[in-house]
Design a protein around this motif. Structure first.
Motif, mmCIF file in Angstrom:
data_model
loop_
_atom_site.group_PDB
_atom_site.id
_atom_site.type_symbol
_atom_site.label_atom_id
_atom_site.label_comp_id
_atom_site.label_asym_id
_atom_site.label_seq_id
_atom_site.Cartn_x
_atom_site.Cartn_y
_atom_site.Cartn_z
ATOM 1 N N ILE A 161 84.227 62.710 -49.446
ATOM 2 C CA ILE A 161 84.670 62.378 -50.857
ATOM 3 C C ILE A 161 84.226 63.406 -51.829
ATOM 4 O O ILE A 161 83.027 63.771 -51.833
ATOM 5 C CB ILE A 161 84.024 61.184 -51.248
ATOM 6 N N ARG A 162 84.969 63.901 -52.631
ATOM 7 C CA ARG A 162 84.781 64.881 -53.692
ATOM 8 C C ARG A 162 85.329 64.150 -55.308
ATOM 9 O O ARG A 162 86.416 63.889 -55.268
ATOM 10 C CB ARG A 162 85.457 66.052 -53.442
ATOM 11 N N MET A 163 84.234 64.097 -55.786
ATOM 12 C CA MET A 163 84.517 63.689 -57.353
ATOM 13 C C MET A 163 83.356 63.996 -58.193
ATOM 14 O O MET A 163 82.270 64.203 -57.578
ATOM 15 C CB MET A 163 84.470 62.099 -57.488
ATOM 16 N N LEU A 164 83.704 64.083 -59.589
ATOM 17 C CA LEU A 164 82.708 64.281 -60.484
ATOM 18 C C LEU A 164 81.929 63.233 -60.860
ATOM 19 O O LEU A 164 82.436 61.990 -60.554
ATOM 20 C CB LEU A 164 83.520 65.011 -61.641
ATOM 21 N N PRO A 165 80.701 63.265 -61.587
ATOM 22 C CA PRO A 165 80.018 61.980 -61.748
ATOM 23 C C PRO A 165 80.633 61.556 -62.839
ATOM 24 O O PRO A 165 81.412 62.058 -63.614
ATOM 25 C CB PRO A 165 78.459 62.728 -62.281
ATOM 26 N N ILE A 166 80.669 59.954 -62.868
ATOM 27 C CA ILE A 166 81.362 59.325 -63.750
ATOM 28 C C ILE A 166 80.465 58.300 -64.681
ATOM 29 O O ILE A 166 79.376 58.067 -63.906
ATOM 30 C CB ILE A 166 82.536 58.600 -63.207
ATOM 31 N N SER A 210 86.968 55.825 -65.377
ATOM 32 C CA SER A 210 87.174 56.371 -64.195
ATOM 33 C C SER A 210 87.209 55.473 -62.997
ATOM 34 O O SER A 210 86.934 54.447 -63.414
ATOM 35 C CB SER A 210 86.204 57.479 -64.074
ATOM 36 N N ILE A 211 87.425 55.865 -61.884
ATOM 37 C CA ILE A 211 87.312 55.133 -60.596
ATOM 38 C C ILE A 211 85.767 55.401 -60.335
ATOM 39 O O ILE A 211 85.376 56.288 -60.028
ATOM 40 C CB ILE A 211 88.290 55.712 -59.562
ATOM 41 N N ALA A 212 85.235 54.224 -60.139
ATOM 42 C CA ALA A 212 83.891 54.168 -59.667
ATOM 43 C C ALA A 212 83.895 54.061 -58.015
ATOM 44 O O ALA A 212 84.105 53.032 -57.722
ATOM 45 C CB ALA A 212 83.103 53.367 -60.465
ATOM 46 N N VAL A 213 82.888 54.961 -57.399
ATOM 47 C CA VAL A 213 82.863 54.509 -55.930
ATOM 48 C C VAL A 213 81.333 54.103 -55.889
ATOM 49 O O VAL A 213 80.122 54.506 -56.317
ATOM 50 C CB VAL A 213 83.071 55.927 -55.103
ATOM 51 N N VAL A 214 81.223 52.573 -55.308
ATOM 52 C CA VAL A 214 79.876 51.893 -55.413
ATOM 53 C C VAL A 214 79.655 51.498 -53.894
ATOM 54 O O VAL A 214 80.624 51.400 -53.303
ATOM 55 C CB VAL A 214 79.970 50.841 -56.582
ATOM 56 N N ILE A 234 74.871 57.858 -52.852
ATOM 57 C CA ILE A 234 75.343 57.431 -54.114
ATOM 58 C C ILE A 234 74.209 57.362 -55.039
ATOM 59 O O ILE A 234 73.242 56.549 -54.591
ATOM 60 C CB ILE A 234 76.253 56.296 -54.263
#
Lengths: 305, 280, 236
Positions: free
Chosen positions: C57-62, C80-84, C215
């Motif tokens: 998974i690659r994403m910038l901090p949100i 944004s889409i949050a991955v929790v 995370i």
């Protein structure tokens, strides 16, 4: 008008398709103001020659000069001065007559002048049909439109390849009159190819006859035909007696052909009543006298030789 | 003369019924996709997130206009080239079939100029087509699904690109898609120079695309050597703009391959068209 | 002699049992006090910065806003889409709610970030429980969980580290680091149409699988016990 100015000079034109020789050493010249007939049976190489003159086909060898310039090096300059119809004129069926003319006008090197387009369309007898889609046009109407597109950029030379193909008798007359109008009223030089002899005979002043890819003869129509001489057909009841009478009158060399009860004589117009009197005075009944087209005979002789 | 001729060619394209078949078809296809996603889109996207769902939860508007536009661009890799070839494959051969090529080539415009004016008109048509597709995909998509981050599933995992970062990506992605479609237009135009009928170039173009796609997918040693040179391998170059970090080398390679194909095909088309005897 | 040994054995057994019971009672008491502290915040909202450091998974901090209300209402709001983590942030609180559902045992002490913690193991009583095993590292003095390791049937194993600041009185951390088991992450084969060679990526993905996924959630600007209505948590 400088009648001696050469507009078209074709020298030893050759076109081969593999082993097939479509055109072989065809040469002819067209002078300004001519209505030049390009005569030959079907498959003689007329279309190939004309397409080569218009750079639709690349010649195998030979020289093509138009307006004093080589076609291979001055294509655009030359084509700007030519208007043409090659075989049947095809247009964009989904566009109107007016739009078609405008499209061809744009690539002919002129600005689109709607008034001029309208004038040309009226000149060729299509007034009121300019907004109609060409898909609904008859063959005759397309032929007229074809002539319209040849004229839109006011060319000096007009080349018409079989312009009356597929037309009814009235259509043929109309096109012929149009051509004469172009020559007489607009001083155009016209090259007209056809296999229909009457067309050429009636309107051309010079012609070339080609057959099997070769040019057979070229010159002025009057020179080639010698207008003094005619082929006259006498329909008589006693052919042998008629022949004997001609021999007695030392006119046997005038006999061209004997067909059924018809005696074809190669005589002048003045000799017709003389021969008629000879037959009538000596008991040979003459049922009809008909002057046959000389050109047809000349043409048939040439191509069968 | 060139620009007048280009204007002519574009008028002809705009007047032909078949030009609208392509636009109509793409509108219908996209409408169907939008409808399907509206009804069952969440099942579709769970396919991408399922590998992670045991441990992770994705919060937010995943099924948004950006994702919908991305899906549409992906799903049309076969459909759009066919619809483009329908028009561009007809540019020369259609005129031959109609007989108008005879009149056209007796006009004082060089064959090269005429060919390139047709090509340019075809490129403009392709651009209009793509802009229309982009409009429906992005604008209508965002209207129906809202906006949000884009979740992209690659073979090496999931990338989540933030909404504010997507504008330039879509722009450059569309530009690269345009290059791919120009490639198709060039191919079909080249075939058109060799044909006297309308259907031949279109069928040939699709056959080449399908064949090259198959060659690109097969895991055979010999084919793997030529795969980097097939234009179909690079037709999805636009996707590279949705990776992070941006694979600049890969993008440059793809653009170079596509441009090289375009130049070579144009050279072949120009040569053929200039030497062609017009016998029809 | 033999009798002496027997008596000594029974005395030892008695003390072992009573000390085990003592240890168990201690563990329950500790967990109860933790739970009581967790209950002090009936609701809260907090600004969160979520950073995902995970293979595949690659994403910038949100940035997001997290809302919570007792007992188990939870909501994340973000542009944004949050991955929790799937279990949410209140897993510990949920686990500790019913002390009858598990057996707790203190298993010694451990130093975590220079703080002495008691290590408490939780074993569920019921075989059908979602929880398989739980482990808490608890700062007894502050009554705060500094680390937890929960293994559940539904979510696998998640290790969570807690860092506290101004809201330690409510046992609300300033920072949480979740470690997630990524071995089960599997990319769907043949579904992507990008240019990367699948074979090469498969090789690389094997290395990725050995890594842990993290995370990191940084929490600021807590608003505690402001009274968030129940309706707020209903899904639109």
């Amino acid at each position: 008008m400088a009648a001696s100015e050469k507009i078209v000079e074709v020298k030893n034109l050759v076109k081969h398709y593999g082993k097939f020789k479509a055109v072989e050493n065809v040469s002819f010249d067209v002078y300004r103001g001519d209505v030049f007939g390009f005569l030959g049976p079907n498959g003689a190489g007329k279309s190939t020659t004309i397409r080569t003159m218009l750079s639709l086909i690349r010649p195998t060898s030979g020289e093509l000069h138009l307006f004093g310039k080589s076609l291979s090096h001055n294509r655009n300059y030359i084509l700007r001065k030519i208007g043409c119809i090659v075989e049947k004129p095809d247009f964009y069926k989904y566009l109107s007559a007016q739009k078609n003319i405008e499209i061809f006008a744009r690539v002919s090197g002129i600005s689109v002048d709607k008034k001029k387009v309208q004038e040309i369309i009226e000149f060729v007898g299509l007034k009121g049909r300019e907004k109609d889609k060409v898909g609904g046009f008859s063959h005759g109407m397309k032929q007229r439109l074809g002539i319209a597109q040849t004229l839109i950029h006011d060319p000096e030379l007009i080349i018409l390849d079989e312009p009356t193909t597929g037309l009814d008798p009235q259509g043929i007359i109309d096109i012929r009159n149009l051509i004469l109008q172009l020559k007489n009223e607009r001083n155009k030089t016209i090259v007209l190819s056809s296999h229909i002899l009457s067309e050429i005979e009636l309107i051309a002043n010079r012609l070339v006859i080609i057959n099997k890819g070769k040019s057979l003869v070229q010159g002025s129509v009057s020179e080639l035909l010698n207008a003094q001489e005619l082929i006259v057909s006498f329909t008589v009841d006693h052919l042998e007696k008629a022949t004997a009478l001609l021999e007695q009158a030392q006119m046997q060399q005038a006999i061209n052909k004997i067909e059924d009860k018809n005696l074809l004589l190669h005589i002048s117009q003045q000799e017709i009543p003389v021969v008629n009197k000879l037959f009538c005075d000596n008991g040979v009944n003459v049922f009809s006298i008909e002057s046959k087209r000389k050109l047809e005979d000349y043409f048939l002789k040439l191509i069968s030789a | 003369m060139f620009w007048r001729s280009t204007y002519n060619e574009f008028l002809k394209i705009a007047a032909k019924p078949r030009s609208y078949i392509g636009v109509g078809a793409i509108t219908l296809i996209i409408a169907l996709i939008l409808f399907a996603l509206k009804i069952d889109g969440h099942n579709f996207i769970s396919f991408a997130t399922r590998p992670f769902e045991q441990s992770l939860s994705f919060e937010g508007n995943i099924l948004n206009g950006n994702l919908v536009a991305f899906i549409i661009l992906q799903m049309l890799i076969i459909h759009v080239p066919l619809l483009i070839a329908l028009v561009t494959g007809d540019l020369i051969s259609g005129e031959s079939a109609m007989g108008t090529i005879r009149l056209l080539l007796t006009k004082p415009i060089s064959r090269t100029s005429l060919l390139f004016s047709k090509y340019l008109a075809g490129c403009i048509y392709t651009l209009v087509f793509l802009l229309w597709m982009g409009f429906i995909a992005l604008v209508v998509g965002k209207y129906l699904f809202g906006t949000g981050d884009l979740v992209v599933l690659n073979s090496d995992g999931l990338i989540i690109l933030q909404d504010h970062d997507l504008g330039w990506r879509f722009f450059t992605g569309f530009l690269t898609s345009y290059l791919s479609l120009i490639m198709i237009a060039t191919l079909s135009l080249t075939f058109s120079c060799f044909s006297e009928n309308s259907i031949g170039p279109i069928v040939s173009t699709m056959a080449v695309i399908i064949l090259f796609n198959i060659m690109g997918a097969l895991n055979v040693e010999f084919l793997q050597k030529i795969q980097p040179y097939l234009f179909t391998t690079h037709m999805l170059a636009w996707r590279s703009f949705f990776e992070d970090p941006l694979p600049v080398g890969k993008i440059v390679t793809s653009i170079t391959v596509l441009l090289t194909h375009i130049v070579v095909l144009l050279a072949v088309a120009t040569y053929k068209f200039n030497r062609k005897d017009i016998l029809s | 002699m033999k009798a002496f040994r027997l008596i000594a054995f029974f005395i030892l057994l008695f003390f072992a049992k009573s000390s085990s019971a003592q240890v168990s009672a201690n563990a329950n008491r500790l967990l109860h006090s933790i739970y009581a502290k967790l209950q002090k915040a009936t609701d809260y909202s907090v600004q969160a910065n979520i950073k995902v450091d995970m293979p595949f998974i690659r994403m910038l901090p949100i940035d997001a806003k997290i809302y919570f209300k007792q007992k188990n209402k939870f909501k994340v709001e973000s542009k944004s889409i949050a991955v929790v983590p799937r279990q949410g942030f209140d897993q510990a609180s949920k686990m500790l709610a019913d002390t009858n559902a598990f057996n707790a045992l203190v298993q010694g002490t451990e130093m975590i970030n220079n703080v002495q913690t008691s290590v408490v193991n939780i074993i569920p009583v019921a075989d059908t429980s979602d929880l398989i095993l739980g482990k808490f590292w608890i700062d007894e003095k502050q009554k705060l969980i500094l680390k937890s390791k929960l293994t559940t049937r539904s979510n696998g194993t998640i290790v969570t580290e807690y860092f506290y600041g101004a809201q330690a009185q409510y046992a609300l951390p300033d920072k949480m680091i979740f470690q997630v088991d990524v071995k089960k992450f599997k990319m769907p084969a043949g579904t992507t149409t990008d240019q990367a060679a699948a074979a090469k990526k498969k090789e690389e993905s094997q290395d990725e699988k050995d890594k842990k996924g993290k995370i990191i959630i940084t929490l600021t600007n807590y608003q505690v016990n402001k009274g968030i209505p129940d309706d707020f948590f209903k899904k639109k």
